[in-house]
Write a protein that holds these residues in place. Structure first.
Motif, PDB file in Angstrom:
ATOM      1  N   ASP A 137      55.506  57.401  47.480  1.00  0.00           N
ATOM      2  CA  ASP A 137      55.984  56.118  48.184  1.00  0.00           C
ATOM      3  C   ASP A 137      55.496  55.427  47.588  1.00  0.00           C
ATOM      4  O   ASP A 137      54.359  55.023  47.649  1.00  0.00           O
ATOM      5  N   TYR A 138      55.751  54.517  46.895  1.00  0.00           N
ATOM      6  CA  TYR A 138      55.512  53.921  45.545  1.00  0.00           C
ATOM      7  C   TYR A 138      54.991  52.374  46.481  1.00  0.00           C
ATOM      8  O   TYR A 138      56.013  51.794  47.318  1.00  0.00           O
ATOM      9  N   ARG A 139      54.253  51.987  46.441  1.00  0.00           N
ATOM     10  CA  ARG A 139      53.694  51.083  47.147  1.00  0.00           C
ATOM     11  C   ARG A 139      53.810  49.607  46.181  1.00  0.00           C
ATOM     12  O   ARG A 139      53.601  48.613  46.787  1.00  0.00           O
ATOM     13  N   ASN A 140      53.845  49.456  44.627  1.00  0.00           N
ATOM     14  CA  ASN A 140      54.668  48.804  44.166  1.00  0.00           C
ATOM     15  C   ASN A 140      55.308  49.103  43.099  1.00  0.00           C
ATOM     16  O   ASN A 140      55.275  50.139  42.780  1.00  0.00           O
ATOM     17  N   PHE A 305      45.580  33.034  47.954  1.00  0.00           N
ATOM     18  CA  PHE A 305      44.548  34.304  48.748  1.00  0.00           C
ATOM     19  C   PHE A 305      46.434  35.365  49.795  1.00  0.00           C
ATOM     20  O   PHE A 305      46.291  36.224  49.644  1.00  0.00           O
ATOM     21  N   GLU A 306      47.689  34.572  49.988  1.00  0.00           N
ATOM     22  CA  GLU A 306      48.071  34.967  50.564  1.00  0.00           C
ATOM     23  C   GLU A 306      48.400  36.488  49.363  1.00  0.00           C
ATOM     24  O   GLU A 306      48.490  38.116  50.037  1.00  0.00           O
ATOM     25  N   ARG A 307      48.753  36.057  48.574  1.00  0.00           N
ATOM     26  CA  ARG A 307      49.031  37.402  47.620  1.00  0.00           C
ATOM     27  C   ARG A 307      48.366  38.325  47.130  1.00  0.00           C
ATOM     28  O   ARG A 307      48.482  39.307  47.405  1.00  0.00           O
ATOM     29  N   LEU A 308      46.841  38.277  47.873  1.00  0.00           N
ATOM     30  CA  LEU A 308      45.733  39.046  47.430  1.00  0.00           C
ATOM     31  C   LEU A 308      45.955  39.992  48.790  1.00  0.00           C
ATOM     32  O   LEU A 308      44.933  40.269  48.335  1.00  0.00           O
ATOM     33  N   LEU A 309      45.784  39.454  49.626  1.00  0.00           N
ATOM     34  CA  LEU A 309      45.834  39.735  51.092  1.00  0.00           C
ATOM     35  C   LEU A 309      46.643  41.246  50.868  1.00  0.00           C
ATOM     36  O   LEU A 309      46.449  41.791  51.607  1.00  0.00           O
ATOM     37  N   VAL A 311      48.225  42.509  48.148  1.00  0.00           N
ATOM     38  CA  VAL A 311      47.550  43.619  47.227  1.00  0.00           C
ATOM     39  C   VAL A 311      46.622  44.535  47.119  1.00  0.00           C
ATOM     40  O   VAL A 311      46.611  45.192  47.979  1.00  0.00           O
ATOM     41  N   TYR A 312      45.737  43.565  48.372  1.00  0.00           N
ATOM     42  CA  TYR A 312      44.066  44.236  48.359  1.00  0.00           C
ATOM     43  C   TYR A 312      44.617  45.170  49.560  1.00  0.00           C
ATOM     44  O   TYR A 312      44.617  46.819  50.100  1.00  0.00           O
ATOM     45  N   GLY A 313      45.049  43.963  51.038  1.00  0.00           N
ATOM     46  CA  GLY A 313      45.685  44.735  52.275  1.00  0.00           C
ATOM     47  C   GLY A 313      47.091  46.040  52.289  1.00  0.00           C
ATOM     48  O   GLY A 313      46.661  47.410  52.518  1.00  0.00           O
ATOM     49  N   SER A 362      43.463  29.259  40.158  1.00  0.00           N
ATOM     50  CA  SER A 362      43.008  29.368  38.207  1.00  0.00           C
ATOM     51  C   SER A 362      42.911  31.122  38.454  1.00  0.00           C
ATOM     52  O   SER A 362      42.942  31.750  37.142  1.00  0.00           O
ATOM     53  N   ALA A 363      42.729  31.617  39.229  1.00  0.00           N
ATOM     54  CA  ALA A 363      42.694  33.319  39.435  1.00  0.00           C
ATOM     55  C   ALA A 363      43.452  33.722  38.604  1.00  0.00           C
ATOM     56  O   ALA A 363      44.701  33.640  38.951  1.00  0.00           O
ATOM     57  N   PRO A 364      43.153  35.025  38.170  1.00  0.00           N
ATOM     58  CA  PRO A 364      44.575  36.133  37.652  1.00  0.00           C
ATOM     59  C   PRO A 364      45.067  36.874  38.545  1.00  0.00           C
ATOM     60  O   PRO A 364      44.114  36.910  39.845  1.00  0.00           O
ATOM     61  N   ALA A 365      46.443  37.139  38.557  1.00  0.00           N
ATOM     62  CA  ALA A 365      47.024  38.334  39.361  1.00  0.00           C
ATOM     63  C   ALA A 365      46.017  39.598  39.441  1.00  0.00           C
ATOM     64  O   ALA A 365      45.527  39.682  38.601  1.00  0.00           O
TER      65      ALA A 365
END
Length: 371
Positions: A137-140, A305-309, A311-313, A362-365
C-alpha cells in the motif's frame, strides 16, 4: 571494469564516487548529470587527480531527446559495465503523476544509455526499502513511482539486461562524523524542531523509523557493484535497519536533547518537549478548529507545518518497511550515531539555535535519499 553512474552529485552519489575511485585505480567512471550545476557540485568534492578519472555526461534523464544525443556520443565496447541508477525525485509530498517523468521514464532512459555504452552491461537499480513492486500500500507518490519504475524497467529491458536491485531506507549522515552531502529526509524535521517549538507533532509514538547512515549504505552498494562486475549475476540487497529501527518518540526526544545542548551554549532557555498526537486527535483538531493557527507561527510557516505533520505522521503511524536482505554487515545502531548526525546539522545551521524569527517557511520539502 567501467561504471556508469547517475545521481552522482546526490547524498549517496558523492561518497560512492569517492569509494569507487579509491578502490580501483584503473576504474573508468562516467557520471550522468542533468546540469552544469550538478557537475560543478560533484567536481568540487574531487581532487584534481580524481577529476581527471571521471567522464562527465550532461543529460537530463527525464528528457528523451537529450538522452538520445548523449547515447550517440558513447562508444560501445566489450568491457563489463555496471550502470548504477541513483538519480530520482525523492520528494515525499508529490503525486505519483508528478514524479513519473524522472523516476519512471528517467529509469528507462538510463537503461538505454547503459545499453549504448557496453556490450556487457549490468544495471543496478537503486530504490527504497519503504516500497516494493507488488503487495504494497503506497503511502505517497515517491513509493509508488519507484515501484512503477522497477516494474517498467524489467518489462522493457529484462530480456536483454541483467538487473540488480539495491533498496535502502532513510539515509542520514556518516555514522562517525555526521557528514552528509544533502540535508533531506529526516533533516526538515530537525530544522523545524530547531527553528521554533511547534505546538505538537503527529504520529504513533511507538512507530518505528528505519534510519541508516550514509557510510554503511555506500559500503553495501559498493560491494554490490563489485559483485555484479565480477559475476554478471543479478543480485538483490535491502539495506535497512531491521532490529535497529528506532521509536518515533525516541528520535524526536533525541533531536530535542541535542538542540537543547546547543541552546544552552548560547544562553537560551530550554524548550518543553513537543507533544505527539495520534492521527485521530489531529483530525479532531482540524475539524473542530478549522480556522485555528498556533500563535507565533506565520500563515506560510503553518502551511509548511501541516505538510510536515502529514509526511512524518504517515511514516510514524505506518512503519512498514522491508527487512534487511543480503547485507554484508548489520546496520549500526541509530542511538550511537544519531547524536552526531543532529550535531553536524546544527553546526551547519547555527542561526537556528539563536534568538530570531521563525525560518521554517524557507525549509525544503520533506524528502527521502534515495536513492
Amino acid at each position: 571494469m567501467k561504471v556508469l553512474l547517475s545521481g552522482a552529485s546526490g547524498t549517496v552519489g558523492i561518497p560512492l564516487v569517492a569509494a569507487l575511485l579509491a578502490h580501483d585505480a584503473d576504474l573508468r567512471l562516467s557520471c550522468v548529470l542533468r546540469s552544469q550545476k550538478a557537475r560543478s557540485a560533484l567536481a568540487q568534492t574531487l581532487t584534481p587527480v580524481q577529476r581527471e578519472r571521471v567522464d562527465f555526461i550532461e543529460a537530463d534523464l527525464s528528457e528523451g531527446a537529450g538522452v538520445d544525443v548523449a547515447a550517440g556520443l558513447l562508444t560501445m565496447d566489450d568491457t563489463p559495465t555496471v550502470g548504477v541508477h541513483l538519480a530520482a525525485d525523492v520528494s515525499w509530498d508529490k503525486s505519483c503523476e508528478e514524479m513519473q517523468q524522472l523516476n519512471v521514464q528517467g529509469t528507462r532512459n538510463f537503461a538505454r544509455l547503459l545499453l549504448a555504452a557496453s556490450a556487457r552491461p549490468h544495471m543496478v537499480y537503486v530504490s527504497t526499502a519503504y516500497t516494493q513492486t507488488h503487495d504494497w500500500d503506497y503511502r505517497n507518490g515517491y513509493e509508488e513511482s519507484k515501484a512503477m519504475a522497477e516494474r517498467s524497467l524489467r518489462e522493457e529491458f529484462g530480456a536483454r539486461l541483467p538487473i540488480s536491485t539495491f533498496s535502502c531506507s532513510l539515509v542520514v549522515g556518516d555514522s562517525r562524523t555526521g557528514e552528509i552531502a544533502r540535508f533531506n529526509g529526516l533533516y526538515p524535521l530537525i530544522k523545524f524542531l530547531a527553528a521554533f517549538n511547534p505546538p505538537f507533532l503527529v504520529g504513533n509514538k511507538d512507530g518505528l523509523l528505519d534510519i541508516v547512515p550514509v557510510d554503511w549504505v555506500v559500503s553495501e552498494l559498493h560491494a554490490m557493484v563489485l559483485r555484479c562486475a565480477a559475476d554478471g549475476t543479478p543480485h538483490e540487497c535491502v539495506a535497512s535497519a531491521g532490529p535497529h529501527r528506532v521509536r518515533y518518540e525516541t528520535t524526536v526526544r533525541l533531536i530535542e536533547e541535542r538542540i537543547a545542548l546547543a541552546r544552552r551554549r548560547h544562553g537560551l532557555p530550554e524548550l518543553a518537549p513537543v507533544p505527539i498526537l495520534r492521527d485521530r486527535q489531529w483530525g479532531f483538531l482540524k475539524r473542530a478548529l478549522a480556522a485555528w493557527q498556533p500563535p507565533g507561527i506565520s500563515r506560510s510557516d503553518f502551511r509548511y507545518f501541516e505538510r510536515l505533520l502529514r509526511v512524518y505522521g504517515t511514516y510514524a503511524s505506518s512503519d512498514r518497511v522491508r527487512a534487511p536482505l543480503h547485507v554484508g554487515t548489520p546496520s549500526p545502531d541509530p542511538m550511537a550515531f544519531l547524536p552526531g548526525v543532529v550535531d553536524h546539522w546544527i553546526a551547519h545551521h547555527p542561526r537556528t539555535v539563536r534568538p530570531q524569527a521563525s525560518t521554517a517557511s524557507s525549509a525544503p520539502a520533506a524528502q527521502e535519499q534515495p536513492a
